[in-house]
Motif scaffolding. Structure first.
Motif, PDB file in Angstrom:
ATOM      1  N   PHE A 171      39.866  18.246  36.967  1.00 15.48           N
ATOM      2  CA  PHE A 171      40.785  17.131  37.160  1.00 15.48           C
ATOM      3  C   PHE A 171      41.960  17.168  36.145  1.00 15.48           C
ATOM      4  O   PHE A 171      42.837  16.602  36.342  1.00 15.48           O
ATOM      5  CB  PHE A 171      39.869  15.776  36.838  1.00 15.48           C
ATOM      6  CG  PHE A 171      39.284  15.611  35.576  1.00 15.48           C
ATOM      7  CD1 PHE A 171      40.056  15.381  34.507  1.00 15.48           C
ATOM      8  CD2 PHE A 171      38.170  15.695  35.353  1.00 15.48           C
ATOM      9  CE1 PHE A 171      39.452  15.262  33.260  1.00 15.48           C
ATOM     10  CE2 PHE A 171      37.419  15.529  34.096  1.00 15.48           C
ATOM     11  CZ  PHE A 171      38.238  15.342  33.042  1.00 15.48           C
ATOM     12  N   GLN A 172      41.780  18.231  35.093  1.00 18.90           N
ATOM     13  CA  GLN A 172      42.900  18.356  34.211  1.00 18.90           C
ATOM     14  C   GLN A 172      43.905  19.493  34.772  1.00 18.90           C
ATOM     15  O   GLN A 172      44.976  19.490  34.065  1.00 18.90           O
ATOM     16  CB  GLN A 172      42.327  19.136  32.780  1.00 18.90           C
ATOM     17  CG  GLN A 172      41.400  18.081  32.141  1.00 18.90           C
ATOM     18  CD  GLN A 172      40.414  19.094  31.147  1.00 18.90           C
ATOM     19  OE1 GLN A 172      39.964  19.889  31.304  1.00 18.90           O
ATOM     20  NE2 GLN A 172      40.304  18.121  29.914  1.00 18.90           N
ATOM     21  N   TYR A 173      43.543  20.224  35.643  1.00 20.15           N
ATOM     22  CA  TYR A 173      44.264  21.377  36.312  1.00 20.15           C
ATOM     23  C   TYR A 173      45.806  21.172  36.693  1.00 20.15           C
ATOM     24  O   TYR A 173      46.824  21.577  36.055  1.00 20.15           O
ATOM     25  CB  TYR A 173      43.526  22.107  37.413  1.00 20.15           C
ATOM     26  CG  TYR A 173      44.535  23.190  37.966  1.00 20.15           C
ATOM     27  CD1 TYR A 173      44.510  24.355  37.304  1.00 20.15           C
ATOM     28  CD2 TYR A 173      45.363  22.872  39.198  1.00 20.15           C
ATOM     29  CE1 TYR A 173      45.205  25.483  37.638  1.00 20.15           C
ATOM     30  CE2 TYR A 173      46.300  23.965  39.482  1.00 20.15           C
ATOM     31  CZ  TYR A 173      46.263  25.160  38.820  1.00 20.15           C
ATOM     32  OH  TYR A 173      46.907  26.490  39.067  1.00 20.15           O
ATOM     33  N   SER A 174      46.011  19.920  37.429  1.00 21.52           N
ATOM     34  CA  SER A 174      47.414  19.617  37.677  1.00 21.52           C
ATOM     35  C   SER A 174      48.227  18.836  36.504  1.00 21.52           C
ATOM     36  O   SER A 174      49.395  18.538  37.037  1.00 21.52           O
ATOM     37  CB  SER A 174      47.494  18.850  38.999  1.00 21.52           C
ATOM     38  OG  SER A 174      46.803  17.712  38.911  1.00 21.52           O
ATOM     39  N   LEU A 181      55.724  13.841  24.403  1.00 19.43           N
ATOM     40  CA  LEU A 181      54.956  13.170  23.220  1.00 19.43           C
ATOM     41  C   LEU A 181      54.102  12.160  23.510  1.00 19.43           C
ATOM     42  O   LEU A 181      53.178  11.747  22.940  1.00 19.43           O
ATOM     43  CB  LEU A 181      56.081  12.956  22.035  1.00 19.43           C
ATOM     44  CG  LEU A 181      56.811  14.056  21.401  1.00 19.43           C
ATOM     45  CD1 LEU A 181      57.525  13.126  20.223  1.00 19.43           C
ATOM     46  CD2 LEU A 181      55.877  14.903  20.662  1.00 19.43           C
ATOM     47  N   ASP A 182      54.479  11.349  24.591  1.00 16.69           N
ATOM     48  CA  ASP A 182      53.461  10.222  24.915  1.00 16.69           C
ATOM     49  C   ASP A 182      52.644  10.490  25.994  1.00 16.69           C
ATOM     50  O   ASP A 182      52.134   9.490  26.485  1.00 16.69           O
ATOM     51  CB  ASP A 182      54.679   9.053  25.219  1.00 16.69           C
ATOM     52  CG  ASP A 182      55.369   9.362  26.477  1.00 16.69           C
ATOM     53  OD1 ASP A 182      55.582  10.537  26.915  1.00 16.69           O
ATOM     54  OD2 ASP A 182      56.070   8.561  27.260  1.00 16.69           O
ATOM     55  N   TYR A 183      52.506  11.975  26.183  1.00 20.63           N
ATOM     56  CA  TYR A 183      51.431  12.084  27.226  1.00 20.63           C
ATOM     57  C   TYR A 183      50.097  11.977  27.172  1.00 20.63           C
ATOM     58  O   TYR A 183      49.560  12.066  25.903  1.00 20.63           O
ATOM     59  CB  TYR A 183      51.802  13.934  27.458  1.00 20.63           C
ATOM     60  CG  TYR A 183      50.801  14.434  28.504  1.00 20.63           C
ATOM     61  CD1 TYR A 183      51.076  14.401  29.630  1.00 20.63           C
ATOM     62  CD2 TYR A 183      49.686  15.049  28.099  1.00 20.63           C
ATOM     63  CE1 TYR A 183      50.392  14.949  30.576  1.00 20.63           C
ATOM     64  CE2 TYR A 183      48.879  15.735  28.973  1.00 20.63           C
ATOM     65  CZ  TYR A 183      49.145  15.687  30.301  1.00 20.63           C
ATOM     66  OH  TYR A 183      48.381  16.186  31.262  1.00 20.63           O
ATOM     67  N   GLU A 184      49.289  11.263  28.183  1.00 15.05           N
ATOM     68  CA  GLU A 184      47.943  11.050  27.901  1.00 15.05           C
ATOM     69  C   GLU A 184      47.236  11.673  29.075  1.00 15.05           C
ATOM     70  O   GLU A 184      47.423  11.537  30.460  1.00 15.05           O
ATOM     71  CB  GLU A 184      47.891   9.340  28.018  1.00 15.05           C
ATOM     72  CG  GLU A 184      48.308   8.797  26.918  1.00 15.05           C
ATOM     73  CD  GLU A 184      48.058   7.195  26.828  1.00 15.05           C
ATOM     74  OE1 GLU A 184      47.225   6.856  27.820  1.00 15.05           O
ATOM     75  OE2 GLU A 184      48.546   6.534  25.991  1.00 15.05           O
ATOM     76  N   THR A 185      46.231  12.331  28.835  1.00 17.94           N
ATOM     77  CA  THR A 185      45.820  12.859  30.082  1.00 17.94           C
ATOM     78  C   THR A 185      44.657  12.032  30.722  1.00 17.94           C
ATOM     79  O   THR A 185      44.366  11.006  30.256  1.00 17.94           O
ATOM     80  CB  THR A 185      44.391  14.087  29.344  1.00 17.94           C
ATOM     81  OG1 THR A 185      45.007  14.972  28.382  1.00 17.94           O
ATOM     82  CG2 THR A 185      43.534  14.552  30.240  1.00 17.94           C
ATOM     83  N   ILE A 186      44.654  12.109  31.925  1.00 17.05           N
ATOM     84  CA  ILE A 186      43.988  11.346  32.996  1.00 17.05           C
ATOM     85  C   ILE A 186      42.328  11.509  32.563  1.00 17.05           C
ATOM     86  O   ILE A 186      41.962  12.516  32.701  1.00 17.05           O
ATOM     87  CB  ILE A 186      44.173  11.470  34.418  1.00 17.05           C
ATOM     88  CG1 ILE A 186      45.686  11.315  34.617  1.00 17.05           C
ATOM     89  CG2 ILE A 186      43.313  10.806  35.056  1.00 17.05           C
ATOM     90  CD1 ILE A 186      46.040  11.836  35.989  1.00 17.05           C
ATOM     91  N   ILE A 187      41.640  10.379  32.327  1.00 14.34           N
ATOM     92  CA  ILE A 187      40.352  10.192  32.090  1.00 14.34           C
ATOM     93  C   ILE A 187      39.579   9.666  33.348  1.00 14.34           C
ATOM     94  O   ILE A 187      39.872   8.427  33.581  1.00 14.34           O
ATOM     95  CB  ILE A 187      40.092   9.797  30.826  1.00 14.34           C
ATOM     96  CG1 ILE A 187      40.608  10.296  29.751  1.00 14.34           C
ATOM     97  CG2 ILE A 187      38.281   9.867  30.463  1.00 14.34           C
ATOM     98  CD1 ILE A 187      40.329  11.602  29.469  1.00 14.34           C
TER      99      ILE A 187
END
Length: 385
Positions: A171-174, A181-187
């Motif tokens: 789920f992290q791939y795309s 700087l304000d980027y947040e990974t989808i959890i």
């Protein structure tokens, strides 16, 4: 834990959004959200009313395909001129179009007085033909679902634990922050893992938030599993995690996977049977076509190739995709560069030496099934069928 217990919590007609050609398991609840089974079998012809199916984000032959501008020699290699930027732009446009189906379904479901229970997706869709979603697709889908109160369930049963090389979870791939700087990974709200977790031992797990776990508990339905909590299986899982980390197998998947792609790209230039090479790390798909322009699937030829790799070259592969023309490359995580070179060398021999013979026989024996032609071919060479 079955997701249908959660989705029925309020007694409303809650909907689950799933991806076409997806496969999530063989229990009744997971079969309901597995369009692959609805298409392949006769027992379940359509999704149940509470399941909404959206197009698979296939950018090779899907409804919003991205025609290849150039054949990339390997992931991360700069393309000449502005080709890479043009390709990436079209990939993002395709992601927006594919995600719009989820967005529209969320609007449609809620406008009818119903609710969206969950969006369920494999980070890497194996049965669909080794499909990795285009960049920004997953973020857009999850955003739309969460806006209407739905959960994001990530199925990592096949692709979790570093197989894709560049990331631990599919789920992290795309995701691509482009330096923001304000980027947040989808959890995800719920993650399911299995198969590689026990490295052959029967071990699976559901990973979720305390809030969802408490909500499930509050339903009052005691959940238990006769096979849960085995100390033998849990020891196997802990050992797998130790080896994965200590032997740097995710790094190995990235390195060997890139090497495999490079070798297949070289073969692609020499052989027109190969229509597409996709995937990441040690989760790759090689799609075979009879014509690169029309994308006519080489279904029979792929079946033969898989068989001859096993019988002549002692190499096990599998076949997936809606047209059953994608050779799936999912070797053990300890696969080496030397193993990769042997595999691609054997693959090329099967394409160049073995396939033309059978293709010629198939044309001459028009109307006969490929298995009859293959049986004759294998028999002549003293191989098992």
């Amino acid at each position: 834990m079955s997701d249908d217990k959660l989705q029925n919590e309020k007694g409303r007609k809650n909907h689950v959004i799933t991806i076409d050609h997806a496969y999530h398991g063989h229990t009744l609840a997971t079969l309901d959200v597995s369009p692959y089974k609805h298409r392949q079998g006769k027992e379940m012809e359509n999704c149940p009313d509470y399941v909404t199916r959206v197009p698979c984000p296939d950018i090779y032959r899907g409804v919003h395909s991205v025609k290849k501008i150039v054949h990339q020699s390997a992931p991360g290699v700069d393309l000449k001129g502005g080709m890479e930027q043009q390709y990436r732009k079209r990939e993002i446009e395709a992601a927006e179009k594919y995600a719009s189906y989820v967005e529209l379904e969320c609007e449609k479901i809620t406008s009818q007085g119903n609710s969206v229970s969950a969006f369920l997706m494999e980070g890497g869709m194996s049965v669909a033909g080794v499909i990795l979603p285009p960049k920004s697709y997953l973020r857009r889908c999850v955003s739309a679902v969460r806006k209407v109160g739905g959960l994001y369930i990530a199925d990592e049963v096949q692709t979790g634990f570093g197989r894709l090389g560049k990331c631990m979870w599919a789920f992290q791939y795309s995701e691509d922050n482009d330096g923001a700087l304000d980027y947040e990974t989808i959890i995800p709200d719920i993650v399911t893992v299995g198969k590689p977790f026990g490295n052959g031992m029967p071990l699976a797990a559901v990973i979720t938030t305390p809030c969802i776990a408490y909500t499930f508990e509050s339903l009052g339905v005691e959940y238990f599993n006769t096979f849960a909590g085995s100390p033998v299986c849990t020891a196997a899982g802990l050992s797998m995690l130790h080896v994965l980390s200590s032997e740097h197998l995710q790094v190995n998947a990235f390195d060997v996977g890139n090497h495999l792609v490079e070798l297949f790209r070289e073969l692609e230039h020499r052989n027109e049977w190969i229509g597409d090479i996709r995937g990441s790390g040690l989760f790759l798909g090689v799609e075979l076509v009879r014509d690169r322009t029309t994308l006519e699937p080489a279904t029979e030829e792929t079946s033969f190739l898989c068989s001859v790799l096993k019988d002549r070259y002692k190499i096990l592969t599998s076949i997936d995709g809606p047209h059953e023309n994608v050779i799936v490359v999912k070797p053990p995580m300890v696969f080496t560069r030397k193993d990769a070179e042997l595999f691609v060398s054997s693959f090329e021999k099967a394409l160049v030496e073995d396939l033309p013979v059978v293709a010629g026989q198939l044309e001459a024996w028009e109307g006969h099934q490929l298995d009859m032609v293959s049986a004759t071919y294998f028999g002549e060479h003293g191989w098992s069928v």
